[in-house]
Write a protein that holds these residues in place. Structure first.
Motif, PDB file in Angstrom:
ATOM      1  N   HIS A 320       0.826  -1.213   0.000  1.00 40.10           N
ATOM      2  CA  HIS A 320       0.000   0.000   0.000  1.00 40.10           C
ATOM      3  C   HIS A 320       0.859   1.262   0.000  1.00 40.10           C
ATOM      4  O   HIS A 320       0.336   2.362  -0.187  1.00 40.10           O
ATOM      5  CB  HIS A 320      -0.956   0.006   1.205  1.00 40.10           C
ATOM      6  N   ARG A 321       2.176   1.098   0.183  1.00 43.80           N
ATOM      7  CA  ARG A 321       3.101   2.228   0.094  1.00 43.80           C
ATOM      8  C   ARG A 321       4.292   1.797  -0.756  1.00 43.80           C
ATOM      9  O   ARG A 321       5.444   1.832  -0.331  1.00 43.80           O
ATOM     10  CB  ARG A 321       3.539   2.656   1.496  1.00 43.80           C
ATOM     11  N   ILE A 322       4.001   1.429  -1.979  1.00 42.88           N
ATOM     12  CA  ILE A 322       5.005   0.824  -2.859  1.00 42.88           C
ATOM     13  C   ILE A 322       6.141   1.784  -3.205  1.00 42.88           C
ATOM     14  O   ILE A 322       7.254   1.360  -3.519  1.00 42.88           O
ATOM     15  CB  ILE A 322       4.333   0.297  -4.155  1.00 42.88           C
ATOM     16  N   ASP A 323       5.897   3.093  -3.116  1.00 43.26           N
ATOM     17  CA  ASP A 323       6.944   4.057  -3.442  1.00 43.26           C
ATOM     18  C   ASP A 323       8.133   3.988  -2.490  1.00 43.26           C
ATOM     19  O   ASP A 323       9.180   4.589  -2.755  1.00 43.26           O
ATOM     20  CB  ASP A 323       6.381   5.483  -3.465  1.00 43.26           C
ATOM     21  N   ASP A 324       7.999   3.261  -1.387  1.00 39.13           N
ATOM     22  CA  ASP A 324       9.147   3.047  -0.502  1.00 39.13           C
ATOM     23  C   ASP A 324      10.267   2.300  -1.211  1.00 39.13           C
ATOM     24  O   ASP A 324      11.411   2.275  -0.729  1.00 39.13           O
ATOM     25  CB  ASP A 324       8.726   2.265   0.745  1.00 39.13           C
ATOM     26  N   LEU A 325       9.959   1.680  -2.353  1.00 41.75           N
ATOM     27  CA  LEU A 325      11.014   1.025  -3.134  1.00 41.75           C
ATOM     28  C   LEU A 325      12.117   2.002  -3.525  1.00 41.75           C
ATOM     29  O   LEU A 325      13.267   1.607  -3.722  1.00 41.75           O
ATOM     30  CB  LEU A 325      10.425   0.383  -4.406  1.00 41.75           C
ATOM     31  N   GLU A 326      11.777   3.281  -3.623  1.00 49.95           N
ATOM     32  CA  GLU A 326      12.783   4.288  -3.956  1.00 49.95           C
ATOM     33  C   GLU A 326      13.917   4.301  -2.934  1.00 49.95           C
ATOM     34  O   GLU A 326      15.076   4.561  -3.279  1.00 49.95           O
ATOM     35  CB  GLU A 326      12.128   5.675  -4.014  1.00 49.95           C
ATOM     36  N   HIS A 327      13.605   4.014  -1.696  1.00 44.83           N
ATOM     37  CA  HIS A 327      14.596   4.056  -0.627  1.00 44.83           C
ATOM     38  C   HIS A 327      15.567   2.874  -0.693  1.00 44.83           C
ATOM     39  O   HIS A 327      16.539   2.826   0.065  1.00 44.83           O
ATOM     40  CB  HIS A 327      13.910   4.090   0.734  1.00 44.83           C
ATOM     41  N   PHE A 328      15.295   1.933  -1.590  1.00 44.43           N
ATOM     42  CA  PHE A 328      16.182   0.806  -1.781  1.00 44.43           C
ATOM     43  C   PHE A 328      17.142   1.035  -2.959  1.00 44.43           C
ATOM     44  O   PHE A 328      17.842   0.127  -3.394  1.00 44.43           O
ATOM     45  CB  PHE A 328      15.386  -0.480  -2.004  1.00 44.43           C
ATOM     46  N   GLY A 329      17.148   2.249  -3.477  1.00 46.68           N
ATOM     47  CA  GLY A 329      18.120   2.607  -4.502  1.00 46.68           C
ATOM     48  C   GLY A 329      17.655   2.431  -5.921  1.00 46.68           C
ATOM     49  O   GLY A 329      18.480   2.397  -6.846  1.00 46.68           O
ATOM     50  N   PHE A 330      16.356   2.336  -6.154  1.00 47.61           N
ATOM     51  CA  PHE A 330      15.854   2.161  -7.523  1.00 47.61           C
ATOM     52  C   PHE A 330      15.386   3.500  -8.102  1.00 47.61           C
ATOM     53  O   PHE A 330      14.851   4.338  -7.387  1.00 47.61           O
ATOM     54  CB  PHE A 330      14.671   1.171  -7.542  1.00 47.61           C
TER      55      PHE A 330
END
Length: 330
Positions: A320-330
């Protein structure tokens, strides 16, 4: 520069240290899963039931509507055995069939799990045991479903279809959770794919990379096998749901590994929480502390589960907060 950022990211948590947010995230994740389930799960179940009904109809043709279950039929089509067990009154569990028929557990498990008969079983013994299975199924076939039982005709088209749908319902009911879990996993991976492609990533073409370490920058792949060394020195493959090579990765950098996890209740997640811990331990033992293995979560994952994974150094992204993927360097 990328290697430094990667090492720093491995030390900086995205969600695993945000304990004050866990309770709210769990509630949102449960709502997210339940909304999906109400809208899409019935369709996934119906679609599977339609396909299963066709398979049952085919099996009934092979067995003359359960009136002539021959050894050669079972040998040629071993995957029909679960359907046959659901066609009896009462439906017969796998272990119960083994006991009633007095047959080998290895035979039944090969037929149901491997969709084959044991390759090393002697032919005479195979025929004998398959005959016993067929006799039990014929004797116990449900007369309320197979109303043609005892008649000399093969039944009307409507009677056969009705029997097929009832048996298909029983089969689907017995495997409802895997049906839903498979549909949910497909949706989760589709969400990751959509998110990555919007940011310029592309899915790896089959044959493009020799292994997971040779993936080109800016590519991703689903259900990739990653080899690890066990304590006894044996090498095994760990299936990983999503493998992503960052755009600015340098030679020698590992791709990011993500496991897509969904759950419709809290009980099963806590029963299975050790699975991820074992995987990360094997990965670190093989590749060192620079390897990452994180989760993509949707559904019922409570604080007990999250705390267990966090203690293992495993982080996660809520769907539900998929944009947290940005914090993994993508």
């Amino acid at each position: 520069m990328y290697r430094i950022l990667t090492e720093e990211r491995l030390k900086v948590a995205v969600n695993r240290d945000k304990v004050d947010l866990w309770k709210a995230d769990v509630a949102k994740s449960v709502d997210f899963y339940n909304n999906w389930f109400m809208e899409f799960a019935p369709k996934a179940f119906r679609d599977t039931r339609i396909e299963t009904t066709k398979q049952v109809e085919q099996a009934l043709q092979w067995t003359e509507n359960l009136t002539n279950i021959r050894p050669d039929t079972l040998s040629e089509h071993p995957s029909v055995l679960p359907m046959l067990r659901m066609a009896t009154c009462p439906p017969i569990a796998r272990d119960r069939l083994i006991g009633l028929a007095g047959v080998s557990k290895n035979l039944v498990e090969n037929m149901e799990k491997q969709h084959r008969v044991p390759p090393k079983m002697k032919q005479t013994e195979l025929v004998s045991q398959l005959t016993k299975i067929g006799a039990i199924i014929e004797k116990m076939s449900d007369p309320d479903i197979f109303v043609l039982k005892g008649r000399k005709d093969t039944g009307t088209e409507d009677e056969v279809y009705r029997a097929s749908t009832i048996v298909a319902d029983r089969l689907c009911g017995a495997v409802a959770d895997p049906i839903i879990r498979n549909a949910q996993e497909q949706r989760q991976l589709a969400s990751i794919k959509k998110w990555l492609e919007k940011r310029g990533y592309r899915e790896l073409v089959q044959g493009e990379a020799e292994d997971w370490l040779s993936m080109p920058n800016g590519t991703f792949s689903f259900r990739f096998n990653v080899p690890v060394e066990q304590e006894n020195g044996r090498q095994v493959n760990i299936p990983v749901d999503a493998v992503i090579m960052r755009k600015d990765a340098e030679k020698g950098d590992y791709p990011a590994l993500f496991e897509a996890k969904s759950a419709g209740d809290f009980t099963n997640t806590n029963k299975r929480r050790k699975e991820e811990a074992v995987k990360i331990q094997q990965l670190r033992s093989t590749y060192g502390d620079k390897i990452s293995f994180d989760l993509f979560l949707c559904g019922y994952f409570d604080s007990g589960y999250l705390g267990y994974e966090a203690a293992e150094g495993i982080d996660w992204v809520w769907e539900h907060r998929i944009d947290d993927l940005e914090h993994f360097g993508f």
